[in-house]
Design a protein around this motif. Structure first.
Motif, PDB file in Angstrom:
ATOM      1  N   SER A   1      -6.042   3.227   3.239  1.00 40.18           N
ATOM      2  CA  SER A   1      -4.877   2.858   2.430  1.00 40.18           C
ATOM      3  C   SER A   1      -4.371   4.037   1.619  1.00 40.18           C
ATOM      4  O   SER A   1      -3.173   4.294   1.549  1.00 40.18           O
ATOM      5  CB  SER A   1      -5.236   1.747   1.441  1.00 40.18           C
TER       6      SER A   1
ATOM      7  N   ARG B   1      -4.820  -3.297   6.950  1.00 39.23           N
ATOM      8  CA  ARG B   1      -5.752  -2.234   6.572  1.00 39.23           C
ATOM      9  C   ARG B   1      -6.846  -2.064   7.620  1.00 39.23           C
ATOM     10  O   ARG B   1      -7.264  -0.940   7.910  1.00 39.23           O
ATOM     11  CB  ARG B   1      -6.387  -2.555   5.214  1.00 39.23           C
TER      12      ARG B   1
ATOM     13  N   ASP C   1       0.803  -1.225   0.000  1.00 36.00           N
ATOM     14  CA  ASP C   1       0.000   0.000   0.000  1.00 36.00           C
ATOM     15  C   ASP C   1       0.835   1.274   0.000  1.00 36.00           C
ATOM     16  O   ASP C   1       0.389   2.284  -0.516  1.00 36.00           O
ATOM     17  CB  ASP C   1      -0.955   0.016   1.205  1.00 36.00           C
TER      18      ASP C   1
END
Lengths: 152, 80
Positions: free
Chosen positions: B48, A135, A107
């Motif tokens: 993200s 995440r 990411d």
């Protein structure tokens, strides 16, 4: 580029005194020592948040049991940007090594899932599972932050 | 049929584009119908993106990227 092992005295960020996210930036600039420090440090600084803490509560039938705020529009608020960055940095630094490495590669560095799997010599399902876990943790910390900011 | 719990478990699969067309349609229908799951997806995806935006400095030159990639492979491959 200087060695990352200089005197930035930050007591709780490990022996070399530099936050991991900064080491990541040095690593991005091609500093191999920074990357080695990053690897050496993982075992000392990580802790594992229970999965239940990063997921919403579910009813027995699998239906979500709580309201979930959508704070994504707030993330554009320029007044919060610098603080948001610190929250993210701290959250990534605290991730367990096995999630953190995958998260940084996939990411932050932008390697594909397949490339990340190749680099780590792991299967794609394992990468996706760790990525998901990372995440979820990051989302949770940002949710705590933005929900506090909203009610402040 | 997806439950909320299954939808949340499948977020990465969805974002990676790893769903069969039929599964994807059911997933998206759930997102249309279920506010909490939709909000969860939005904030999950935003997290993200924010992290990347916040923590990346400048893009790595291709030759450094290759070096980092090889270095990572040599270093981390041994530990896994």
């Amino acid at each position: 580029m200087n060695s990352p092992k200089n005197d930035q005295g930050n007591a709780d960020s490990g022996p070399a005194g530099i936050p991991e996210t900064e080491l990541v930036q040095h690593t991005r600039n091609g500093n191999v020592e920074a990357f080695e420090e990053l690897l050496n440090r993982h075992d000392k600084s990580s802790f594992d948040v229970p999965l239940d803490d990063v997921l919403p509560a579910f009813e027995e039938n699998g239906h979500i049991a709580v309201d979930v705020a959508d704070w994504s529009p707030q993330t554009n608020d320029p007044a919060l940007q610098e603080e948001t960055r610190s929250v993210i940095q701290a959250a990534v630094d605290r991730l367990d090594k096995k999630y953190q490495t995958v998260f940084i590669l996939r990411d932050i560095e932008g390697f594909s899932t397949e490339e990340t799997a190749q680099i780590l010599e792991m299967g794609i399902p394992a990468i996706k599972s760790r990525l998901h876990r990372a995440r979820l943790s990051l989302r949770k910390e940002l949710a705590n932050y933005f929900e506090r900011a909203e009610s402040a | 049929m997806f439950t909320c719990q299954e939808v949340i478990q499948a977020l990465t699969d969805y974002l990676e584009g790893d769903m069969a067309a039929e599964e994807k349609a059911v997933f998206e229908q759930h997102m249309t119908d279920c506010g909490p799951c939709r909000h969860f997806l939005n904030t999950y995806e935003t997290s993200s993106k924010l992290a990347r935006h916040a923590l990346e400095t400048e893009s790595i030159p291709p030759e450094v990227q290759t070096r980092v990639r090889n270095f990572l492979k040599a270093k981390l491959g041994l530990n896994q």
